[in-house]
Every structure is written in structure tokens, then in C-alpha cells.
Design a protein around this motif. Structure first.
Motif, PDB file in Angstrom:
ATOM      1  N   ARG A 121     -35.750  16.546  45.525  1.00  0.00           N
ATOM      2  CA  ARG A 121     -36.467  16.881  46.723  1.00  0.00           C
ATOM      3  C   ARG A 121     -36.795  16.648  47.306  1.00  0.00           C
ATOM      4  NH1 ARG A 121     -39.714  19.578  44.361  1.00  0.00           N
ATOM      5  NH2 ARG A 121     -42.136  20.505  43.671  1.00  0.00           N
ATOM      6  N   ILE A 122     -37.112  17.785  48.938  1.00  0.00           N
ATOM      7  CA  ILE A 122     -36.377  17.237  49.977  1.00  0.00           C
ATOM      8  C   ILE A 122     -38.500  17.950  50.568  1.00  0.00           C
ATOM      9  CG2 ILE A 122     -36.224  18.074  52.449  1.00  0.00           C
ATOM     10  CD1 ILE A 122     -33.936  19.471  51.191  1.00  0.00           C
ATOM     11  N   GLU A 123     -38.763  17.072  51.373  1.00  0.00           N
ATOM     12  CA  GLU A 123     -40.087  16.693  51.645  1.00  0.00           C
ATOM     13  C   GLU A 123     -40.548  16.805  52.607  1.00  0.00           C
ATOM     14  OE1 GLU A 123     -41.380  12.818  50.602  1.00  0.00           O
ATOM     15  OE2 GLU A 123     -42.287  13.695  48.355  1.00  0.00           O
ATOM     16  N   TYR A 124     -41.429  17.721  53.661  1.00  0.00           N
ATOM     17  CA  TYR A 124     -41.124  18.501  54.684  1.00  0.00           C
ATOM     18  C   TYR A 124     -42.716  17.592  55.814  1.00  0.00           C
ATOM     19  CZ  TYR A 124     -37.810  21.118  53.090  1.00  0.00           C
ATOM     20  OH  TYR A 124     -36.872  21.981  52.900  1.00  0.00           O
ATOM     21  N   GLY A 125     -42.031  17.520  56.540  1.00  0.00           N
ATOM     22  CA  GLY A 125     -43.357  17.307  57.562  1.00  0.00           C
ATOM     23  C   GLY A 125     -44.667  18.741  58.347  1.00  0.00           C
ATOM     24  N   PRO A 126     -45.200  18.502  59.687  1.00  0.00           N
ATOM     25  CA  PRO A 126     -46.461  19.237  59.747  1.00  0.00           C
ATOM     26  C   PRO A 126     -45.807  20.721  60.108  1.00  0.00           C
ATOM     27  CG  PRO A 126     -47.247  16.911  60.586  1.00  0.00           C
ATOM     28  CD  PRO A 126     -45.888  16.567  59.864  1.00  0.00           C
ATOM     29  N   GLY A 127     -44.281  20.131  61.132  1.00  0.00           N
ATOM     30  CA  GLY A 127     -43.399  20.851  60.947  1.00  0.00           C
ATOM     31  C   GLY A 127     -42.355  21.960  61.427  1.00  0.00           C
ATOM     32  N   GLY A 128     -42.430  21.108  59.539  1.00  0.00           N
ATOM     33  CA  GLY A 128     -41.347  21.764  58.732  1.00  0.00           C
ATOM     34  C   GLY A 128     -40.615  20.704  59.480  1.00  0.00           C
ATOM     35  N   GLU A 129     -40.332  19.674  59.657  1.00  0.00           N
ATOM     36  CA  GLU A 129     -39.408  18.311  59.542  1.00  0.00           C
ATOM     37  C   GLU A 129     -39.248  18.172  58.273  1.00  0.00           C
ATOM     38  OE1 GLU A 129     -42.499  16.430  61.268  1.00  0.00           O
ATOM     39  OE2 GLU A 129     -41.937  18.414  61.418  1.00  0.00           O
ATOM     40  N   ILE A 130     -37.547  17.278  58.419  1.00  0.00           N
ATOM     41  CA  ILE A 130     -37.936  17.228  56.700  1.00  0.00           C
ATOM     42  C   ILE A 130     -37.909  15.633  57.224  1.00  0.00           C
ATOM     43  CG2 ILE A 130     -35.202  16.594  55.126  1.00  0.00           C
ATOM     44  CD1 ILE A 130     -33.805  18.301  55.643  1.00  0.00           C
ATOM     45  N   VAL A 131     -38.976  14.665  56.299  1.00  0.00           N
ATOM     46  CA  VAL A 131     -39.037  13.583  56.299  1.00  0.00           C
ATOM     47  C   VAL A 131     -38.918  12.376  54.952  1.00  0.00           C
ATOM     48  CG1 VAL A 131     -41.011  14.175  58.098  1.00  0.00           C
ATOM     49  CG2 VAL A 131     -41.244  13.893  55.040  1.00  0.00           C
ATOM     50  N   GLY A 132     -38.203  13.043  54.322  1.00  0.00           N
ATOM     51  CA  GLY A 132     -38.181  12.763  52.903  1.00  0.00           C
ATOM     52  C   GLY A 132     -36.758  13.078  51.712  1.00  0.00           C
ATOM     53  N   LEU A 133     -36.293  12.522  51.297  1.00  0.00           N
ATOM     54  CA  LEU A 133     -35.639  13.276  50.266  1.00  0.00           C
ATOM     55  C   LEU A 133     -35.244  11.989  49.133  1.00  0.00           C
ATOM     56  CD1 LEU A 133     -33.248  14.894  49.360  1.00  0.00           C
ATOM     57  CD2 LEU A 133     -31.362  13.074  49.476  1.00  0.00           C
ATOM     58  N   GLU A 134     -35.673  12.833  48.087  1.00  0.00           N
ATOM     59  CA  GLU A 134     -36.600  11.992  46.903  1.00  0.00           C
ATOM     60  C   GLU A 134     -35.557  12.773  45.391  1.00  0.00           C
ATOM     61  OE1 GLU A 134     -40.738  11.875  45.635  1.00  0.00           O
ATOM     62  OE2 GLU A 134     -39.932  12.982  43.769  1.00  0.00           O
ATOM     63  N   ILE A 135     -34.301  11.311  45.042  1.00  0.00           N
ATOM     64  CA  ILE A 135     -33.556  12.211  43.848  1.00  0.00           C
ATOM     65  C   ILE A 135     -34.483  11.742  42.737  1.00  0.00           C
ATOM     66  CG2 ILE A 135     -31.481  12.118  42.938  1.00  0.00           C
ATOM     67  CD1 ILE A 135     -30.771  11.570  45.795  1.00  0.00           C
ATOM     68  N   HIS A 136     -34.606  12.531  41.712  1.00  0.00           N
ATOM     69  CA  HIS A 136     -35.201  11.962  40.275  1.00  0.00           C
ATOM     70  C   HIS A 136     -33.696  11.435  39.555  1.00  0.00           C
ATOM     71  CE1 HIS A 136     -39.894  11.909  40.161  1.00  0.00           C
ATOM     72  NE2 HIS A 136     -38.802  13.294  41.514  1.00  0.00           N
ATOM     73  N   ARG A 137     -33.804  10.646  38.352  1.00  0.00           N
ATOM     74  CA  ARG A 137     -32.172  10.101  37.125  1.00  0.00           C
ATOM     75  C   ARG A 137     -31.544   9.440  38.063  1.00  0.00           C
ATOM     76  NH1 ARG A 137     -32.125  15.004  34.106  1.00  0.00           N
ATOM     77  NH2 ARG A 137     -30.260  14.677  33.157  1.00  0.00           N
ATOM     78  N   LEU A 138     -31.517   8.979  39.348  1.00  0.00           N
ATOM     79  CA  LEU A 138     -30.227   8.667  40.125  1.00  0.00           C
ATOM     80  C   LEU A 138     -29.197   8.273  38.856  1.00  0.00           C
ATOM     81  CD1 LEU A 138     -29.164   8.562  43.296  1.00  0.00           C
ATOM     82  CD2 LEU A 138     -29.966   6.199  43.210  1.00  0.00           C
ATOM     83  N   SER A 139     -29.781   7.122  38.536  1.00  0.00           N
ATOM     84  CA  SER A 139     -28.628   6.657  37.570  1.00  0.00           C
ATOM     85  C   SER A 139     -27.566   7.666  36.661  1.00  0.00           C
ATOM     86  CB  SER A 139     -29.067   5.566  37.332  1.00  0.00           C
ATOM     87  OG  SER A 139     -29.981   4.285  37.861  1.00  0.00           O
ATOM     88  N   GLN A 140     -28.599   8.543  36.616  1.00  0.00           N
ATOM     89  CA  GLN A 140     -27.854   9.036  35.416  1.00  0.00           C
ATOM     90  C   GLN A 140     -27.021  10.377  36.453  1.00  0.00           C
ATOM     91  OE1 GLN A 140     -30.199  11.266  32.833  1.00  0.00           O
ATOM     92  NE2 GLN A 140     -31.324   9.617  32.249  1.00  0.00           N
ATOM     93  N   LEU A 141     -27.234  10.859  37.537  1.00  0.00           N
ATOM     94  CA  LEU A 141     -26.555  11.515  38.565  1.00  0.00           C
ATOM     95  C   LEU A 141     -25.061  10.685  38.475  1.00  0.00           C
ATOM     96  CD1 LEU A 141     -29.348  13.272  40.295  1.00  0.00           C
ATOM     97  CD2 LEU A 141     -27.879  14.487  37.857  1.00  0.00           C
ATOM     98  N   LEU A 142     -25.667   9.563  39.042  1.00  0.00           N
ATOM     99  CA  LEU A 142     -24.401   9.040  39.820  1.00  0.00           C
ATOM    100  C   LEU A 142     -23.216   8.887  38.499  1.00  0.00           C
ATOM    101  CD1 LEU A 142     -26.248   6.409  41.896  1.00  0.00           C
ATOM    102  CD2 LEU A 142     -24.839   8.213  42.640  1.00  0.00           C
ATOM    103  N   ALA A 143     -23.846   8.043  36.981  1.00  0.00           N
ATOM    104  CA  ALA A 143     -22.614   7.974  35.940  1.00  0.00           C
ATOM    105  C   ALA A 143     -22.359   8.732  35.508  1.00  0.00           C
ATOM    106  CB  ALA A 143     -23.986   7.315  34.860  1.00  0.00           C
ATOM    107  N   ARG A 144     -22.880  10.773  35.927  1.00  0.00           N
ATOM    108  CA  ARG A 144     -21.867  12.038  35.530  1.00  0.00           C
ATOM    109  C   ARG A 144     -21.460  11.777  36.779  1.00  0.00           C
ATOM    110  NH1 ARG A 144     -25.898  16.173  36.092  1.00  0.00           N
ATOM    111  NH2 ARG A 144     -27.105  14.801  34.845  1.00  0.00           N
ATOM    112  N   SER A 145     -20.999  11.659  37.907  1.00  0.00           N
ATOM    113  CA  SER A 145     -20.536  12.415  38.777  1.00  0.00           C
ATOM    114  C   SER A 145     -19.065  10.902  38.831  1.00  0.00           C
ATOM    115  CB  SER A 145     -21.205  11.587  40.015  1.00  0.00           C
ATOM    116  OG  SER A 145     -20.356  12.096  41.307  1.00  0.00           O
ATOM    117  N   LEU A 146     -19.394   9.766  38.652  1.00  0.00           N
ATOM    118  CA  LEU A 146     -18.553   7.975  38.529  1.00  0.00           C
ATOM    119  C   LEU A 146     -17.761   9.157  37.587  1.00  0.00           C
ATOM    120  CD1 LEU A 146     -16.890   6.336  39.495  1.00  0.00           C
ATOM    121  CD2 LEU A 146     -19.280   5.030  37.604  1.00  0.00           C
ATOM    122  N   MET A 147     -18.336   9.635  36.240  1.00  0.00           N
ATOM    123  CA  MET A 147     -17.066  10.200  34.827  1.00  0.00           C
ATOM    124  C   MET A 147     -16.016  11.171  35.439  1.00  0.00           C
ATOM    125  SD  MET A 147     -17.496   7.324  32.573  1.00  0.00           S
ATOM    126  CE  MET A 147     -17.211   7.990  31.441  1.00  0.00           C
TER     127      MET A 147
END
Length: 82
Positions: free
Chosen positions: A37-63
Motif C-alpha cells: 500500500r502506498i500512502e499519499y499526502g494532501p498534495g498527492g505526494e507519496i508519504v509512505g509505503l506499507e508492506i504486509h506479510r513482509l517476512s513471507q514475501l521476502l522468504a518467497r523471493s529468497l526461495m
């Protein structure tokens, strides 16, 4: 953006990684891929990035990378033994 504005953390209980690019509060967000998920500020600028299940995503990529490496090693061994 100054490097000092960039912050990140990982919550091991929820397995969520968050990257904050600004102190500006998010007013909107968008899921750009599954669990990302990307989060936007009032001007439409990107202010944050949220990644759920990071460990599983990294493990899958590593495998996937390890599997490619395993195939490459087998190919190299087959070529050197020929």
C-alpha cells in the motif's frame, strides 16, 4: 527530501513493514499490489509505503532466487563434467 526525514520500522507481531518518507500525514492510500500500500499526502505526494506479510514475501523471493541458483549450479556442473 532530506535523508533524516526517511524512517522505517517493522512490527514483528503483525509482520508489517512501514517506510515513512515524510512527516506529512497521509490523507489517502492505494493498494498497488497484494499486501503493498502506498500512502499519499494532501498534495498527492507519496508519504509512505506499507508492506504486509513482509517476512513471507521476502522468504518467497529468497526461495525463488535460491532455486534459480540451484539450477544454474547444476547446469554449470553438467557443462564442466562433459
Amino acid at each position: 527530501m532530506a535523508a533524516s526525514e526517511i524512517k522505517f520500522w517493522h512490527d514483528p507481531e503483525t509482520d508489517i513493514f512501514y517506510l515513512s518518507l515524510s512527516d506529512t500525514p497521509a490523507v489517502d492510500s492505494e493498494e498497488v499490489a497484494e499486501n503493498i500500500r502506498i500512502e499519499y499526502g494532501p498534495g498527492g505526494e507519496i508519504v509512505g509505503l506499507e508492506i504486509h506479510r513482509l517476512s513471507q514475501l521476502l522468504a518467497r523471493s529468497l526461495m525463488q532466487h535460491l532455486e534459480k541458483l540451484r539450477h544454474q549450479i547444476h547446469r554449470d556442473l553438467d557443462l564442466s563434467g562433459a
